[in-house]
Each structure stands twice: as C-alpha cells, then as structure tokens.
Scaffold this motif. Structure first.
Motif, PDB file in Angstrom:
ATOM      1  N   GLU A 188       0.841  -1.214   0.000  1.00  0.00           N
ATOM      2  CA  GLU A 188       0.000   0.000   0.000  1.00  0.00           C
ATOM      3  C   GLU A 188       0.870   1.256   0.000  1.00  0.00           C
ATOM      4  N   LEU A 189       1.970   1.216   0.754  1.00  0.00           N
ATOM      5  CA  LEU A 189       2.910   2.342   0.726  1.00  0.00           C
ATOM      6  C   LEU A 189       3.509   2.518  -0.668  1.00  0.00           C
ATOM      7  N   ALA A 190       3.862   1.400  -1.285  1.00  0.00           N
ATOM      8  CA  ALA A 190       4.445   1.445  -2.631  1.00  0.00           C
ATOM      9  C   ALA A 190       3.460   2.047  -3.622  1.00  0.00           C
ATOM     10  N   GLN A 191       2.199   1.703  -3.484  1.00  0.00           N
ATOM     11  CA  GLN A 191       1.171   2.251  -4.381  1.00  0.00           C
ATOM     12  C   GLN A 191       0.991   3.747  -4.124  1.00  0.00           C
ATOM     13  N   LEU A 192       1.010   4.141  -2.856  1.00  0.00           N
ATOM     14  CA  LEU A 192       0.800   5.540  -2.494  1.00  0.00           C
ATOM     15  C   LEU A 192       1.923   6.428  -3.013  1.00  0.00           C
ATOM     16  N   PHE A 193       3.159   5.913  -3.001  1.00  0.00           N
ATOM     17  CA  PHE A 193       4.312   6.731  -3.412  1.00  0.00           C
ATOM     18  C   PHE A 193       4.936   6.246  -4.726  1.00  0.00           C
ATOM     19  N   ASP A 194       4.179   5.451  -5.474  1.00  0.00           N
ATOM     20  CA  ASP A 194       4.572   5.043  -6.823  1.00  0.00           C
ATOM     21  C   ASP A 194       5.958   4.401  -6.845  1.00  0.00           C
ATOM     22  N   VAL A 195       6.108   3.341  -6.055  1.00  0.00           N
ATOM     23  CA  VAL A 195       7.386   2.627  -5.966  1.00  0.00           C
ATOM     24  C   VAL A 195       7.261   1.274  -6.662  1.00  0.00           C
ATOM     25  N   ASP A 196       8.245   0.954  -7.505  1.00  0.00           N
ATOM     26  CA  ASP A 196       8.307  -0.334  -8.174  1.00  0.00           C
ATOM     27  C   ASP A 196       9.312  -1.207  -7.438  1.00  0.00           C
ATOM     28  N   PHE A 197       8.831  -2.334  -6.916  1.00  0.00           N
ATOM     29  CA  PHE A 197       9.705  -3.219  -6.147  1.00  0.00           C
ATOM     30  C   PHE A 197      10.510  -4.175  -7.023  1.00  0.00           C
ATOM     31  N   SER A 198      10.390  -4.101  -8.323  1.00  0.00           N
ATOM     32  CA  SER A 198      11.135  -5.003  -9.208  1.00  0.00           C
ATOM     33  C   SER A 198      12.637  -4.846  -8.968  1.00  0.00           C
ATOM     34  N   ASN A 199      13.321  -5.978  -8.861  1.00  0.00           N
ATOM     35  CA  ASN A 199      14.778  -5.997  -8.656  1.00  0.00           C
ATOM     36  C   ASN A 199      15.202  -5.260  -7.388  1.00  0.00           C
ATOM     37  N   ARG A 200      14.293  -5.171  -6.428  1.00  0.00           N
ATOM     38  CA  ARG A 200      14.618  -4.497  -5.170  1.00  0.00           C
ATOM     39  C   ARG A 200      14.669  -5.532  -4.053  1.00  0.00           C
ATOM     40  N   LYS A 201      15.847  -5.755  -3.480  1.00  0.00           N
ATOM     41  CA  LYS A 201      15.965  -6.669  -2.360  1.00  0.00           C
ATOM     42  C   LYS A 201      15.684  -5.958  -1.037  1.00  0.00           C
ATOM     43  N   ASN A 202      15.826  -4.657  -1.002  1.00  0.00           N
ATOM     44  CA  ASN A 202      15.513  -3.900   0.209  1.00  0.00           C
ATOM     45  C   ASN A 202      14.387  -2.930  -0.107  1.00  0.00           C
ATOM     46  N   LYS A 203      13.174  -3.343   0.186  1.00  0.00           N
ATOM     47  CA  LYS A 203      11.998  -2.526  -0.111  1.00  0.00           C
ATOM     48  C   LYS A 203      11.977  -1.253   0.730  1.00  0.00           C
ATOM     49  N   TYR A 204      12.572  -1.313   1.907  1.00  0.00           N
ATOM     50  CA  TYR A 204      12.555  -0.157   2.802  1.00  0.00           C
ATOM     51  C   TYR A 204      13.367   1.002   2.233  1.00  0.00           C
ATOM     52  N   ASN A 205      14.516   0.678   1.631  1.00  0.00           N
ATOM     53  CA  ASN A 205      15.307   1.719   0.979  1.00  0.00           C
ATOM     54  C   ASN A 205      14.520   2.372  -0.144  1.00  0.00           C
ATOM     55  N   ALA A 206      13.887   1.538  -0.957  1.00  0.00           N
ATOM     56  CA  ALA A 206      13.121   2.059  -2.100  1.00  0.00           C
ATOM     57  C   ALA A 206      11.988   2.962  -1.627  1.00  0.00           C
ATOM     58  N   GLY A 275      -2.203   8.988   3.655  1.00  0.00           N
ATOM     59  CA  GLY A 275      -2.735   9.477   2.379  1.00  0.00           C
ATOM     60  C   GLY A 275      -3.374  10.849   2.525  1.00  0.00           C
ATOM     61  N   ASN A 276      -4.064  11.062   3.640  1.00  0.00           N
ATOM     62  CA  ASN A 276      -4.678  12.378   3.884  1.00  0.00           C
ATOM     63  C   ASN A 276      -3.609  13.462   4.068  1.00  0.00           C
ATOM     64  N   VAL A 277      -2.550  13.137   4.793  1.00  0.00           N
ATOM     65  CA  VAL A 277      -1.448  14.084   4.990  1.00  0.00           C
ATOM     66  C   VAL A 277      -0.780  14.393   3.652  1.00  0.00           C
ATOM     67  N   LYS A 278      -0.539  13.377   2.868  1.00  0.00           N
ATOM     68  CA  LYS A 278       0.078  13.551   1.544  1.00  0.00           C
ATOM     69  C   LYS A 278      -0.792  14.460   0.676  1.00  0.00           C
ATOM     70  N   ASN A 279      -2.081  14.197   0.688  1.00  0.00           N
ATOM     71  CA  ASN A 279      -3.012  15.009  -0.101  1.00  0.00           C
ATOM     72  C   ASN A 279      -3.042  16.459   0.380  1.00  0.00           C
ATOM     73  N   GLU A 280      -3.012  16.652   1.687  1.00  0.00           N
ATOM     74  CA  GLU A 280      -3.029  18.009   2.264  1.00  0.00           C
ATOM     75  C   GLU A 280      -1.791  18.797   1.843  1.00  0.00           C
ATOM     76  N   LEU A 281      -0.637  18.148   1.874  1.00  0.00           N
ATOM     77  CA  LEU A 281       0.604  18.827   1.505  1.00  0.00           C
ATOM     78  C   LEU A 281       0.671  19.115   0.003  1.00  0.00           C
ATOM     79  N   GLU A 282       0.235  18.160  -0.796  1.00  0.00           N
ATOM     80  CA  GLU A 282       0.277  18.343  -2.251  1.00  0.00           C
ATOM     81  C   GLU A 282      -0.666  19.444  -2.718  1.00  0.00           C
TER      82      GLU A 282
END
Length: 451
Positions: A188-206, A275-282
């Motif tokens: 859900e975090l990846a979807q919210l911030f448009d992150v692609d986990f392909s070839n990523r062994k450390n999702k937290y860094n991404a 998501g609400n905080v992100k929307n408020e800031l954007e």
C-alpha cells in the motif's frame, strides 16, 4: 644428477603439490580468468567486474551478444562456463552457491563469516571472483535483505558489493521476517508513493528514498508553512517533515517503526491517515491561494471574501476605470488592469498566480512565509490611486491626436535626484548632437511608456 633426473623430480614435486591442493580445496570451482581470479583485482577488470555485478543485480545481461571485451570475458568465464547462466551449474560451483545461500538462511550475520568460509578449505575462492557469485545469490533470494555498514542501512548496489568485498568485517545483514499484515502495508505504501519493487531486495530503501524525493519536490512555500499555517500544524505533519528532511535515516526503522508512530499507531493501519497528509501537503498551494489569498484580494477590493475573483476584479475595474485612467500606475497595477483588457475569464488559481507574479515577482508555490505580508502591502497600494490628494500635479499630452491627461504627486527622493542628474549630464554630453526639440521628443517618448 643429470638434467633429466632434475626435471622428473620437479614434475613429481608439482604433481604432489597439485594433489595436496586438490585434496585441500576439493570444492574449488574452476574459473579460467587469471586477471579476475586473484586476491586483488585492479584496473580494467575491476571496473568490468563492477559493471557485471550491476547487470546481475538488475537482470540486464544479454547472453546472446557477448563479445571479447573485459566485461563480456568476465561474464563468459564466471557465469557461462560454470553453467550459472542457464541453471546448469557444475558440481563444484553448486557447492559454492549453496554455501552462500546457507549464509543468508541465518537471521543475521557479518559478511566476514561468509568470506572466511569461501576462502578457506574446501573452497579456497579468491576475493576477486566472490562479488560475482554474491550478487547472483542476492538477486535470486526470495527474502528481503537489510544490509548495514556498521549501524547504518545501505542500499544494495554494485558499489555496495564492491565495498563488502573490500571490508567484509564492516558489513552485516538481517533478513526481514514477512507477515501478511506487513506485506499488505508495504504494498500500500508502494502504491501511495509510486514505488516499483522489481529488482529491489531492500523494499525499505526504495520506499524511504521515494518518500524523501516526494517531500523534496513539494513547493518551497508548502514546506515553510508547516508548523505555521493552521492546516499544517498537526503532530503527524511536523514529525513527517523532520524525518523526511533528515539525511540520517535507517529505512527499515523509519518504515516499520517511526512512520506508524507519527500517527500514534502500534499497527501498520496508517495508510488512510498518511494518504490524507500527503493530499493536504500536495494541495496546500491551491488551498492557500483559493482561500487565504482570494479572501485577501476580495477584502482589499471591498467585496465579499468568497466572491469569484473574475467577478470582483471586473466590477472593481469597471467602477474605478475613469479614476485609474488619469493616474500614472506602477507596473504591477498596469499588468493587473491588462489582465482584463479583453473579456477573459480565468481559472481562479491561474488568476491568483498571475496577480502574485505581477506584484511580487513570484508564483504562489515560490512564496515564503514573509511573502504573505509583502503581497498584501503591494496589492493594497492599488487603493492609493483612488484617493484625490490636494496638490496633485497634472500633465497633458497629445499623442497621435489623442489627448492624455495624467495626475501625479511630486514625490521625489535621493534616488530620483540621482536619475535626474544622470539624464541632464547625458544631454549635456551630447551637446549639439540633439536639438532641444529632439530632447523634448525623446523625453515624451520615454514618458509614454509610463502613462
């Protein structure tokens, strides 16, 4: 002892040493590339190795187009000849790969442990080839790895693997225990911030890098108003700003612990709030412009604060048209009036941005907290043109048959006196080149720009 006897003895000695080596390092894989299969790799082949590691991690090796370059030679000798490229791995290399996999089956370990194992009997690998196989195993792992340099998390890359090879004792890893709840949260975090986990062994860094980049791209005005504007003063927004502005962030700790704590949560059920905080800031720049700045403009012009700006400005300009036509206006006000010289109807945010740029030279997203008062003061000067002060001067010009009458106050200061002296000195310098009539015509031409 004749030469033949010496040669036979030397051959025997080499054979014995070879047998000792084979017995001691019975699982040493054969890699036929002397420039790489050594302890210290330098120059061209060191760079070639790093490039190959990068391609392994990103799965971009094209085995169908291998040539004779150092990079392709490394691929051929370490991956093709050993059978790794087509999953037909030879027996000795299989033991090496299994040993590296067993190392990562631990919950946590220092890479020095792996290097000691691989470089000791029965393997006897040289450091020069280890990064290739380490990268291969990491790419194939079905677990999420967190790698630390001392106590700081680092992203998995070719550069990292080269650094591990240089100083394995300074690097350790932890495997990330998966759970249904955690995986759902990360996705859900990846979807919210448009992150692609392909070839990523450390999702937290991404995820952390993507959030930091998102925050960095927010308008300057939005970031400055956090903690100042009532809409941006809640605890979650202030602490999120602090975390995403910091360069000293451990990604896994931030994603798994600090981020939920910003929303006073002990679970991962924070996506809606985030998501609400992100929307408020954007959307802050739009909301601020369409509420605060809009109300400021309407209030100065004498209209209800929520009146559509197209209506309030058009009406105000129509009501004061005759007075404004007799005034010598500042550039901001001239451009403000020109906005409605034709029958235009603007999107309100677009209109506010145009007015802002005309008066303070900045768009809303470029404002700072100090710009608010500056804009108010500059725009409010428009009301000064409606006052009929005693002692006003008046000038009448007839240009192309049209009579232009303008009133103005003789408001001179030290700066205007300096400009006056410059003009007079310039005319004096040109002496007889210009007649008095030409000088007057030149002054009138300049004056036309300002009336």
């Amino acid at each position: 002892m004749n030469e033949l006897t010496k040669a036979v003895r030397q051959i025997s000695k080499n054979r014995i040493l070879g047998q000792i080596f084979d017995n001691t390092f019975e699982l040493a894989p054969k890699v036929n590339l002397e420039m790489l299969n050594r302890t210290n790799v330098k120059g061209t082949y060191k760079k070639a190795r790093e490039n190959v590691v990068e391609k392994i991690l990103t799965n971009t090796i094209n085995y169908d187009k291998l040539g004779t370059s150092p990079e392709d030679t490394v691929i051929n000798c370490t991956l093709v000849e050993t059978g790794i490229y087509n999953n037909d791995v030879n027996e000795k290399m299989t033991f090496v790969i299994n040993e590296i996999n067993n190392f990562f089956n631990q919950q946590s370990a220092c890479f020095n442990e792996l290097y000691k194992t691989l470089m000791s009997p029965p393997y006897g690998l040289r450091k020069g080839i280890i990064p290739i196989y380490l990268a291969h195993v990491i790419k194939e792992l079905n677990i999420s790895l967190i790698i630390y340099y001392k106590n700081q998390e680092v992203d998995i890359s070719a550069e990292l693997i080269e650094n591990i090879n240089k100083e394995p004792k300074n690097y350790r890893f932890e495997t990330d225990k998966a759970s249904v709840e955690k995986n759902k949260y990360l996705l859900e975090l990846a979807q919210l911030f448009d992150v692609d986990f392909s070839n990523r062994k450390n999702k937290y860094n991404a995820l952390t890098k993507s959030m930091q980049m998102w925050y960095a791209k927010l308008p300057k005005f939005t970031k400055q108003m956090i903690g100042i504007d009532d809409r941006l003063t809640n605890r979650s927004i202030r602490l999120l700003k602090r975390s995403l502005s910091s360069t000293d962030v451990n990604p896994s700790d931030f994603i798994l612990h600090k981020l939920p704590s910003l929303f006073n949560s002990e679970t991962y059920n924070i996506i809606n709030d985030l998501g609400n905080v992100k929307n408020e800031l954007e959307n802050f720049k739009y909301n601020y412009a369409l509420t605060d700045v809009k109300r400021m403009i309407n209030n100065i012009l004498g209209f209800n604060i929520d009146t559509d700006l197209n209506l309030s400005i058009k009406n105000w300009l129509f009501e004061n048209k005759e007075v404004l036509q007799t005034k010598i206006l500042d550039e901001g006000t001239k451009k403000f009036i020109e906005l409605f010289a034709k029958e235009n109807n603007y999107n309100e945010y677009e209109l506010i941005n145009k007015i802002s740029f005309d008066y303070v030279g900045l768009f809303i997203e470029e404002w700072s907290s100090k710009t608010i008062d500056l804009f108010s003061q500059q725009f409010e000067k428009i009301l000064d043109y409606l006052n009929k002060n005693d002692g006003e001067n008046e000038i009448t010009l007839i240009v192309n048959g049209n009579e232009i009458i303008k009133t103005f106050n003789e408001d001179t200061d030290e700066s205007s006196e300096i400009v006056e002296n410059i003009i007079e000195e310039t005319f004096d310098d040109y002496g007889d080149l210009l007649t008095n009539e030409q000088k007057l015509a030149l002054l009138v031409k300049i004056m036309k720009k300002y009336i």
